[in-house]
Design an enzyme around this catalytic site. Structure first.
Site, PDB file in Angstrom:
ATOM      1  N   ARG A  18      27.135  65.930 -50.636  1.00 26.32           N
ATOM      2  CA  ARG A  18      28.263  66.421 -51.435  1.00 26.32           C
ATOM      3  C   ARG A  18      27.966  67.822 -51.966  1.00 26.32           C
ATOM      4  O   ARG A  18      28.844  68.674 -52.007  1.00 26.32           O
ATOM      5  CB  ARG A  18      28.542  65.461 -52.599  1.00 26.32           C
ATOM      6  CG  ARG A  18      29.145  64.152 -52.107  1.00 26.32           C
ATOM      7  CD  ARG A  18      29.143  63.098 -53.188  1.00 26.32           C
ATOM      8  NE  ARG A  18      30.013  63.391 -54.285  1.00 26.32           N
ATOM      9  CZ  ARG A  18      29.884  62.862 -55.502  1.00 26.32           C
ATOM     10  NH1 ARG A  18      28.891  62.019 -55.756  1.00 26.32           N
ATOM     11  NH2 ARG A  18      30.733  63.162 -56.445  1.00 26.32           N
TER      12      ARG A  18
ATOM     13  N   ARG B 241      29.246  54.462 -58.150  1.00 28.86           N
ATOM     14  CA  ARG B 241      30.050  54.918 -57.022  1.00 28.86           C
ATOM     15  C   ARG B 241      29.144  55.038 -55.808  1.00 28.86           C
ATOM     16  O   ARG B 241      28.029  55.535 -55.912  1.00 28.86           O
ATOM     17  CB  ARG B 241      30.635  56.305 -57.337  1.00 28.86           C
ATOM     18  CG  ARG B 241      32.071  56.254 -57.797  1.00 28.86           C
ATOM     19  CD  ARG B 241      32.548  57.587 -58.279  1.00 28.86           C
ATOM     20  NE  ARG B 241      32.479  58.653 -57.284  1.00 28.86           N
ATOM     21  CZ  ARG B 241      33.004  59.859 -57.458  1.00 28.86           C
ATOM     22  NH1 ARG B 241      33.634  60.153 -58.578  1.00 28.86           N
ATOM     23  NH2 ARG B 241      32.907  60.780 -56.539  1.00 28.86           N
TER      24      ARG B 241
ATOM     25  N   ARG C 243      39.452  72.442 -52.603  1.00 33.38           N
ATOM     26  CA  ARG C 243      38.020  72.437 -52.306  1.00 33.38           C
ATOM     27  C   ARG C 243      37.687  73.274 -51.079  1.00 33.38           C
ATOM     28  O   ARG C 243      36.513  73.381 -50.722  1.00 33.38           O
ATOM     29  CB  ARG C 243      37.565  71.001 -52.043  1.00 33.38           C
ATOM     30  CG  ARG C 243      36.897  70.297 -53.226  1.00 33.38           C
ATOM     31  CD  ARG C 243      36.694  68.867 -52.807  1.00 33.38           C
ATOM     32  NE  ARG C 243      35.600  68.188 -53.417  1.00 33.38           N
ATOM     33  CZ  ARG C 243      35.731  67.269 -54.373  1.00 33.38           C
ATOM     34  NH1 ARG C 243      36.904  66.994 -54.879  1.00 33.38           N
ATOM     35  NH2 ARG C 243      34.674  66.628 -54.813  1.00 33.38           N
TER      36      ARG C 243
ATOM     37  N   ARG D 114      25.854  57.989 -63.683  1.00 37.73           N
ATOM     38  CA  ARG D 114      27.291  57.676 -63.816  1.00 37.73           C
ATOM     39  C   ARG D 114      27.583  56.251 -63.356  1.00 37.73           C
ATOM     40  O   ARG D 114      27.064  55.777 -62.354  1.00 37.73           O
ATOM     41  CB  ARG D 114      28.092  58.659 -62.964  1.00 37.73           C
ATOM     42  CG  ARG D 114      29.583  58.359 -62.969  1.00 37.73           C
ATOM     43  CD  ARG D 114      30.410  59.545 -62.613  1.00 37.73           C
ATOM     44  NE  ARG D 114      30.306  59.928 -61.213  1.00 37.73           N
ATOM     45  CZ  ARG D 114      30.905  61.002 -60.703  1.00 37.73           C
ATOM     46  NH1 ARG D 114      31.605  61.791 -61.488  1.00 37.73           N
ATOM     47  NH2 ARG D 114      30.765  61.294 -59.436  1.00 37.73           N
TER      48      ARG D 114
ATOM     49  N   LYS E 157      34.048  67.810 -64.662  1.00 33.11           N
ATOM     50  CA  LYS E 157      35.480  68.117 -64.483  1.00 33.11           C
ATOM     51  C   LYS E 157      36.349  66.898 -64.821  1.00 33.11           C
ATOM     52  O   LYS E 157      37.337  67.009 -65.532  1.00 33.11           O
ATOM     53  CB  LYS E 157      35.779  68.535 -63.028  1.00 33.11           C
ATOM     54  CG  LYS E 157      34.982  69.734 -62.538  1.00 33.11           C
ATOM     55  CD  LYS E 157      35.443  70.179 -61.158  1.00 33.11           C
ATOM     56  CE  LYS E 157      35.282  69.136 -60.056  1.00 33.11           C
ATOM     57  NZ  LYS E 157      33.896  68.746 -59.766  1.00 33.11           N
TER      58      LYS E 157
END
Ligand code: AMP
Length: 227
Positions: A171, A160, A88, A127, A13
């Site tokens: 998550r 992160r 969310r 990432r 996203k």
């Protein structure tokens, strides 16, 4: 053009939001980015959000709802916007409906990035983000020119803290429990379009452009920048 990007963490996203906001000249509104900025600046809001974000849980609705409401009322959102990572929860979605009704800025399309678990894990674990400007890279798919250094600002790249394996699991649980029901919510409103988050960036970008053309979205506010 007014869009919502919906989908699990690691669906791409944020990456597509960056591309779309540039191509279509619309505001990129990412609650994750806004919360991380507040955290870096150690504001009271950032410190409050930290305890939830570190564990991979959702920050309380009233905090994010207020953030988004304020952001959407800024002038640049009038030319179009793209919500990345919001709403969310059902409460966030309902409150967003009210805000957008007040501002007379209805949503054109909700893009649901359907993504397989294998792809999610691969994307999140590889990432890397810039410690200063927040630009996103990937160890395999999108490497910086110099290893470990941000192309844009020269600062160090880091992982992160919520991309660690144990936090990723939380998550994903939060996504399944609290966010997935929004797929039906927007399906019922007939604004949902499903796309494949498994596709690589160029392929999905092409699909999205075709989809916008099919829906006649090109002629609206937020017209496309010429390449
Ligand atoms: P993201 O960058 O969108 O993956 O968001 C990172 C983290 O910020 C999430 O795991 C949540 O802790 C928090 N967050 C971002 N957006 C929201 C939201 N709309 N509601 C609640 N928490 C959020």
């Amino acid at each position: 053009m007014r869009l919502i990007l919906l989908g699990p963490p690691g669906a791409g996203k944020g990456t597509h939001a960056q591309v779309l906001s540039k191509n279509w000249n619309i505001a990129h509104i990412s609650t994750g980015d806004m919360l991380r900025d507040a955290l870096r600046a150690a504001t009271p809001l950032g410190l409050k959000a930290k305890e939830y974000m570190e564990k991979g849980g959702l920050v309380p609705d009233e905090i994010v709802i207020a953030l988004v409401r304020e952001r959407l009322s800024k002038g640049d959102a009038k030319k179009g916007f793209l919500l990345d990572g919001f709403p969310r929860t059902s409460q966030q979605a309902e409150s967003l409906d009210e805000t957008l009704k007040d501002l007379t800025m209805p949503i054109d399309l909700v893009l649901y990035f359907k993504t397989s678990l294998a792809v999610i894990i691969r994307r999140l674990s590889g990432r890397r983000v810039c410690s200063k400007c927040g630009k996103t890279y990937h160890l395999v798919n999108f490497k910086p020119k110099i290893q470990g250094i941000c192309d844009a600002c020269g600062a160090d790249l880091m992982q992160r803290s919520d991309d660690r394996e144990d936090v990723i699991e939380n998550r994903l649980k939060a996504y399944e429990k609290q966010t997935e029901p929004l797929i039906d919510y927007y399906k019922k409103k007939k604004v949902l379009a499903e796309v494949s988050g498994d596709l690589e960036v160029p392929e999905l970008s092409e699909e999205l452009e075709k989809l916008f053309a099919k829906k006649g979205l090109g002629a609206q506010v937020g017209s496309k920048n010429k390449k």
